[in-house]
Design an enzyme around this catalytic site. Sequence first.
Site, PDB file in Angstrom:
ATOM      1  N   LYS A 120       0.956  -1.143   0.177  1.00  0.00           N
ATOM      2  CA  LYS A 120       0.202   0.040  -0.168  1.00  0.00           C
ATOM      3  C   LYS A 120       0.721   1.289  -0.194  1.00  0.00           C
ATOM      4  CE  LYS A 120      -0.625  -0.616   4.901  1.00  0.00           C
ATOM      5  NZ  LYS A 120      -0.803   0.638   5.909  1.00  0.00           N
TER       6      LYS A 120
ATOM      7  N   ARG B 254      -9.112   0.333  16.326  1.00  0.00           N
ATOM      8  CA  ARG B 254      -9.230   1.101  15.346  1.00  0.00           C
ATOM      9  C   ARG B 254     -10.509   0.730  14.376  1.00  0.00           C
ATOM     10  NH1 ARG B 254      -3.531   1.627  12.045  1.00  0.00           N
ATOM     11  NH2 ARG B 254      -4.098  -0.214  11.056  1.00  0.00           N
TER      12      ARG B 254
ATOM     13  N   TYR C 234      18.075  29.251   7.240  1.00  0.00           N
ATOM     14  CA  TYR C 234      16.615  30.121   7.797  1.00  0.00           C
ATOM     15  C   TYR C 234      16.693  29.940   9.285  1.00  0.00           C
ATOM     16  CZ  TYR C 234      14.518  30.045   3.203  1.00  0.00           C
ATOM     17  OH  TYR C 234      14.095  30.270   1.879  1.00  0.00           O
TER      18      TYR C 234
ATOM     19  N   MET D  13      13.560  23.958   1.571  1.00  0.00           N
ATOM     20  CA  MET D  13      12.482  23.283   0.561  1.00  0.00           C
ATOM     21  C   MET D  13      13.542  22.498  -0.412  1.00  0.00           C
ATOM     22  SD  MET D  13       9.671  24.517  -2.098  1.00  0.00           S
ATOM     23  CE  MET D  13       8.534  25.273  -0.836  1.00  0.00           C
TER      24      MET D  13
HETATM   25  C1  PLP Z   1      -3.902  -3.928   8.515  1.00  0.00           C
HETATM   26  C2  PLP Z   1      -2.330  -4.124   8.432  1.00  0.00           C
HETATM   27  N1  PLP Z   1      -1.706  -5.161   8.237  1.00  0.00           N
HETATM   28  C3  PLP Z   1      -0.334  -5.064   7.849  1.00  0.00           C
HETATM   29  C4  PLP Z   1       0.341  -3.918   7.874  1.00  0.00           C
HETATM   30  C5  PLP Z   1       1.714  -3.666   7.498  1.00  0.00           C
HETATM   31  O1  PLP Z   1       2.504  -3.366   9.111  1.00  0.00           O
HETATM   32  P1  PLP Z   1       3.985  -3.220   8.656  1.00  0.00           P
HETATM   33  O2  PLP Z   1       4.419  -2.245   7.768  1.00  0.00           O
HETATM   34  O3  PLP Z   1       4.173  -2.560  10.146  1.00  0.00           O
HETATM   35  O4  PLP Z   1       4.751  -4.442   8.598  1.00  0.00           O
HETATM   36  C6  PLP Z   1      -0.433  -2.692   7.939  1.00  0.00           C
HETATM   37  C7  PLP Z   1       0.373  -1.379   8.133  1.00  0.00           C
HETATM   38  O5  PLP Z   1       0.191  -0.276   8.376  1.00  0.00           O
HETATM   39  C8  PLP Z   1      -1.650  -2.788   8.298  1.00  0.00           C
HETATM   40  O6  PLP Z   1      -2.350  -1.555   8.440  1.00  0.00           O
END
Ligand code: PLP
Length: 363
Positions: free
Chosen positions: A35, A129, A253, A301
């Site tokens: 992701k 969550r 800066y 930047m």
């Molecule tokens: C539901 C879920 N599974 C797995 C992962 C993978 O986690 P990590 O990057 O800490 O291995 C994430 C990452 O945010 C997640 O939200």
Amino acid sequence: MPRQTLARIHLDNLRHNFRLARERAGSARAMAVVKADGYGHGIERVARALANDADHYAVACLEEAQALRQAGLTQPVLLMQGVHQASDLPLCEAKGFTVVVHHEHQLAWLEAGDARPAVWLKVNSGMNRLGFAPGEVRAVCQRLESAGVTVTGAMTHFACADDELSERSAEQTAVFDRATAPLAPINRSVANSAAHFRPGQAMFDWTRPGIMLYGSSPMLGRHGPELGLKAAMTLESRLIALRQLSPGEAVGYGETWRSTRPTVMGMVCIGYGDGYPRHAVNGTPVGIRGVRAPLIGRVSMDMLAVDLTDVDGASVGDPVELWGENISVDEVAACAGTISYELLTNVTRRVPRVEVQDGDWNG
Ligand SMILES: Cc1ncc(COP(=O)(O)O)c(C=O)c1O
């Protein structure tokens, strides 16, 4: 001639890290979490690099799953947040995406519609969550079965797996196990990257390694190489100017750093506009000519300053490693008061990703 600020993506290191995840998963199988644009490395690039090793991917949302199909990847894909509107369910079914159901509204969409994608149930084992309460799991499964939806898996997520001293993962595992054992023989999954390094952690059927694939340590206070991981990204730039500073002169800066000795200062052609963290403190290391040199002054930047006084022969045009195989992204993150996840996913589009394979690179 473009400025030579780039992110080298080490495909062999990605594969090495995935294989390590698989090894540590034991008898469980590992799905590659790609992701957030493959944690900033490029979702298609990462997925393709792992295509011969990974037989399952996990993403957050439908757009990311579609990117995998557009890249020609045919492996199963788990949408870890499920869908965000009922009208996306038919597409998920058609493309063979597995959707997570974590909330009543997603359940109601499935009951009300005709689409029947494969479904994984998200169980809230204590992170609070997303997910159904353990006591709701059986009833939710019954509702889905009555609607003709097949529940093929169940998952939960750990709140404190990065903390080696915390007992929370063990407690969450027990809660999840009790809630989902009656659903056998479905697929069960609890482990993020950190859980792969927890002694005695039950891995169930599938693990979900993310950050470790990219070479960063999932454990607090540890660096990737200590855990056998190799950096998948080297963020690199060049020295574009050198200047002699007298004692008492400031840089950048807000004049937040002032020299206390005759100083050779170098400007590096990268800044927060490229995703280098503006909050990196004085002393954050960069790598030049095999030496660690400290960041000085505020990150701008498009550039940042480093103290080159102790770097022999530094000159304009020298490559500078901001993070990678020599300077761990975990160390830079700690210096910026954040985590590697944020640094890697924040590298901006201005920075070209250049693939490296077997030590060679091509753009
Ligand atoms: C539901 C879920 N599974 C797995 C992962 C993978 O986690 P990590 O990057 O800490 O291995 C994430 C990452 O945010 C997640 O939200």
